[in-house]
Each structure stands twice: as structure tokens, then as C-alpha cells.
Design a protein around this motif. Structure first.
Motif, mmCIF file in Angstrom:
data_model
loop_
_atom_site.group_PDB
_atom_site.id
_atom_site.type_symbol
_atom_site.label_atom_id
_atom_site.label_comp_id
_atom_site.label_asym_id
_atom_site.label_seq_id
_atom_site.Cartn_x
_atom_site.Cartn_y
_atom_site.Cartn_z
ATOM 1 N N ASP A 5 0.822 -1.327 -0.003
ATOM 2 C CA ASP A 5 0.074 -0.081 0.141
ATOM 3 C C ASP A 5 0.945 1.250 0.003
ATOM 4 O O ASP A 5 2.002 1.172 0.218
ATOM 5 C CB ASP A 5 -0.978 -0.042 1.121
ATOM 6 C CG ASP A 5 -0.397 0.042 2.499
ATOM 7 O OD1 ASP A 5 -0.506 -0.760 3.243
ATOM 8 O OD2 ASP A 5 0.325 1.094 2.669
ATOM 9 N N ASP A 68 3.348 -0.632 -13.743
ATOM 10 C CA ASP A 68 3.166 -1.330 -12.576
ATOM 11 C C ASP A 68 1.657 -2.061 -12.924
ATOM 12 O O ASP A 68 1.018 -1.667 -13.697
ATOM 13 C CB ASP A 68 2.798 -0.441 -11.382
ATOM 14 C CG ASP A 68 2.994 -1.173 -10.046
ATOM 15 O OD1 ASP A 68 4.393 -1.033 -9.352
ATOM 16 O OD2 ASP A 68 2.308 -1.774 -9.689
ATOM 17 N N HIS A 69 1.392 -3.265 -11.984
ATOM 18 C CA HIS A 69 0.005 -3.903 -12.138
ATOM 19 C C HIS A 69 -0.967 -3.242 -11.358
ATOM 20 O O HIS A 69 -2.241 -3.592 -11.338
ATOM 21 C CB HIS A 69 0.120 -5.202 -12.160
ATOM 22 C CG HIS A 69 0.570 -5.889 -10.829
ATOM 23 N ND1 HIS A 69 0.462 -7.207 -10.638
ATOM 24 C CD2 HIS A 69 1.070 -5.280 -9.591
ATOM 25 C CE1 HIS A 69 0.836 -7.354 -9.266
ATOM 26 N NE2 HIS A 69 1.014 -6.461 -8.772
ATOM 27 N N ASP A 70 -0.360 -2.471 -10.263
ATOM 28 C CA ASP A 70 -1.256 -1.984 -9.145
ATOM 29 C C ASP A 70 -1.960 -0.584 -9.575
ATOM 30 O O ASP A 70 -1.239 0.569 -9.563
ATOM 31 C CB ASP A 70 -0.622 -1.963 -8.042
ATOM 32 C CG ASP A 70 -1.551 -1.716 -6.929
ATOM 33 O OD1 ASP A 70 -2.061 -0.634 -7.061
ATOM 34 O OD2 ASP A 70 -1.392 -2.267 -5.681
ATOM 35 N N GLU A 71 -3.255 -0.653 -9.973
ATOM 36 C CA GLU A 71 -3.938 0.483 -10.483
ATOM 37 C C GLU A 71 -3.964 1.477 -9.371
ATOM 38 O O GLU A 71 -3.688 2.788 -9.814
ATOM 39 C CB GLU A 71 -5.422 0.075 -10.429
ATOM 40 C CG GLU A 71 -6.393 1.001 -11.282
ATOM 41 C CD GLU A 71 -7.690 0.561 -11.454
ATOM 42 O OE1 GLU A 71 -8.009 -0.656 -10.667
ATOM 43 O OE2 GLU A 71 -8.595 0.782 -12.317
ATOM 44 N N THR A 72 -4.044 1.474 -8.196
ATOM 45 C CA THR A 72 -4.061 2.392 -7.052
ATOM 46 C C THR A 72 -2.627 3.085 -7.041
ATOM 47 O O THR A 72 -2.587 4.358 -6.859
ATOM 48 C CB THR A 72 -4.276 1.802 -5.580
ATOM 49 O OG1 THR A 72 -5.510 1.015 -5.939
ATOM 50 C CG2 THR A 72 -4.490 2.969 -4.598
ATOM 51 N N ARG A 90 -0.097 0.476 -17.138
ATOM 52 C CA ARG A 90 -0.728 -0.731 -16.380
ATOM 53 C C ARG A 90 -0.443 -2.080 -17.100
ATOM 54 O O ARG A 90 -0.815 -2.196 -18.059
ATOM 55 C CB ARG A 90 -2.021 -0.468 -15.878
ATOM 56 C CG ARG A 90 -2.473 -1.609 -15.000
ATOM 57 C CD ARG A 90 -3.661 -1.179 -14.219
ATOM 58 N NE ARG A 90 -4.040 -2.224 -13.234
ATOM 59 C CZ ARG A 90 -5.334 -2.678 -13.220
ATOM 60 N NH1 ARG A 90 -6.283 -2.193 -13.963
ATOM 61 N NH2 ARG A 90 -5.544 -3.767 -12.313
#
Ligand code: SAM
Length: 262
Positions: A5, A68-72, A90
């Protein structure tokens, strides 16, 4: 620690920044500046900490792509740097066929390769060589944790933690602390000139919040292995929490930076 996170990444960024080997970072920047129309691709970019580490060392004309693969996390990176002409992509690194590495001068990464499997590292290095790109891969955990105030369980806890580092983190069974050596060897085998340098976290009193979260992660990973009695692990945890901020109490977490050019 597989969930990344943005608060955790923000907490570790100052320690990462201090830890990065300055000579390798500067060498990478100098080599890039000498190229015509340089383009950097940062993989597993998170919120853009590697971009920020290079930001003041490179001219504004350098093209950057953040992947990155993390949208957030990618959205956070875009919110912070969207006005700086960066391309945000993404995608999942497991599918190297979609990695936009052709025409890229340098691929960068930080705190990424210790999550990856030996097979992924091998495939990645072949793809990198095919594209003729260099690599700056910082902050690969190397398996060495040391405290200036010792506890009899430090060694078994570190061993169990390192075993946990070699479980699947999304790329198949991960290379964990061996990743930086495998990466360096694979790069050399492909004809790269490789330089490595230690980049340990040195956590002191001002890093108390990072130490708390790091210890939490260690304890969860070690509990998951089930090789240490719960009561002993709890006692170790309490001892370590109590030591944070004590006089002369330092925690060193080993990392290695890798720089490779053809
Ligand atoms: C430890 S974080 C490091 C983030 C950033 N480089 C930094 O140093 O702050 C690992 C990053 O890799 C990304 N990642 C993990 N697996 C991935 C995959 N299969 N494809 C793309 N990105 C991935 C995560 O989303 C996360 O942003």
C-alpha cells in the motif's frame, strides 16, 4: 510483505533513499545522459520512488515510462508526476511480451527482484538483452538482518523470515535473498558489465515507525512458517519493540543494488 500500500511505500522511501548506493545511482545517471534520446522504463514503479531518486540527477528531456500492475499505486504516481511528461502503463510483468522495453535505454526497478522467481529473472534478462537495454535494480533484500542490541532468537527468526521470502510473491516461488546474485550472474552470462553495491537500511530512532511495521511483517512471516513457538516469537517481538529508540539500538537490513550495461 506482498501487499504494497502507498502508506508502506511512503514510510520506507526515506530509508530507501538513504540506502541507495549513491555511486551506482550517479553512474547510471551519467551513462543515460550520454545517450541520444534516452528513455527510462521503471518496472514495479509503485508511486514512483525510483523516478524521484533520479529526478534531480537527470535533465528534464529524459523520457520516462512507469509500469506497474497496481491501479492504485499507478494512480498515485500519476497524481504526483502526471504533469512531467511521463507515460504511465498498467501491466503484469509476468507477461514479458507486453513489456514496452524495445527502444528503452535503461530499465530501472527498486525493491522488486527479490519478489521474483529464478525463472522470471532468467526470462527477464533475456528480454532485456534482446532490447539492448541497461538495468539499474536497487534495494534487493540480501537476507542479512542485524541489530546492535542482540537477542538469542535473532538468527532463527532471520532464517525463518528468509525462508518465507522464498515463497510465491506473484512470480512463482521467489528467489528472495538470492535474487540479486542470480540477477547479476544472468546479466554477466548475457555479456553485461555488472556492478553491485550494498544498500542497507540503517534504521535508528527517527525510523521508529518503519521499524514497527518492518517487525510486524517479520513476525507475520515467521509465524506463517510455524518453526518457532508462538510464545517465543511473541517474547522476541516484545524485546525488539522495546529496544526501538533505545540508546545505541540500530537495525540493519541488507540490500544490494545492481547496475548493468552492455
Ligand atoms: C516493494 S514494491 C516497490 C515499489 C517501488 N519500486 C518502490 O521502491 O517504492 C513492488 C512493486 O512491484 C509491483 N509489482 C509486483 N508484482 C508485479 C507484477 N506482476 N507486475 C507489475 N508490477 C508488479 C507492485 O505493485 C509494487 O508497486
Amino acid at each position: 510483505m506482498t501487499g504494497f500500500d502507498k502508506d508502506w511505500l511512503a514510510l520506507r522511501e526515506p530509508a530507501d533513499r538513504r540506502a541507495r548506493d549513491t555511486r551506482l545511482l550517479q553512474t547510471a545517471a551519467d551513462l543515460i545522459e550520454r545517450q541520444a534520446d534516452p528513455h527510462i522504463l521503471d518496472i514495479g514503479c509503485g508511486t514512483g520512488s525510483t523516478y524521484r531518486a533520479f529526478e534531480k540527477k537527470l535533465g528534464a528531456t529524459i523520457r520516462w515510462s512507469l509500469f506497474d500492475h497496481d491501479e492504485t499505486l499507478l494512480a498515485e504516481a500519476e497524481q504526483r508526476h502526471g504533469s512531467q511528461g511521463i507515460t504511465f502503463i498498467r501491466g503484469d510483468l509476468n507477461d514479458l511480451s507486453v513489456l514496452p522495453v524495445d527502444g528503452v535505454s535503461l530499465v530501472t526497478a527498486s525493491a522488486l527482484f527479490d519478489l521474483c522467481s529464478p525463472a522470471f529473472i532468467d526470462r527477464f534478462v533475456r528480454r532485456l538483452k534482446e532490447a539492448g537495454a541497461g538495468l539499474y535494480a536497487a534495494l534487493n533484500y540480501d537476507g542479512v538482518i542485524a541489530w546492535t542490541v542482540s537477542h538469542p532468537l535473532d538468527e532463527v527468526v532471520t532464517t525463518a523470515f528468509n525462508e518465507h521470502q522464498k515463497t510465491d510473491k506473484g512470480f512463482g516461488v521467489s528467489a528472495g535473498p538470492d535474487a540479486w546474485t542470480l540477477l547479476s550472474n544472468d546479466l554477466q552470462a548475457q555479456g553485461y558489465q555488472v556492478t553491485t553495491a550494498p544498500s542497507p537500511w540503517l534504521m535508528d530512532v527517527p525510523d521508529a515507525a518503519l521499524q514497527h511495521l518492518f517487525l510486524q511483517g517479520v513476525v507475520e512471516a515467521v509465524a506463517d512458517r510455524g518453526t518457532i513457538a508462538k510464545s517465543e516469537l511473541q517474547a522476541w517481538h516484545q524485546f525488539r519493540l522495546h529496544a526501538i529508540g533505545g540508546a545505541g539500538s540500530l537495525c540493519r537490513v541488507g540490500h544490494q543494488d545492481v547496475l548493468a550495461f552492455l
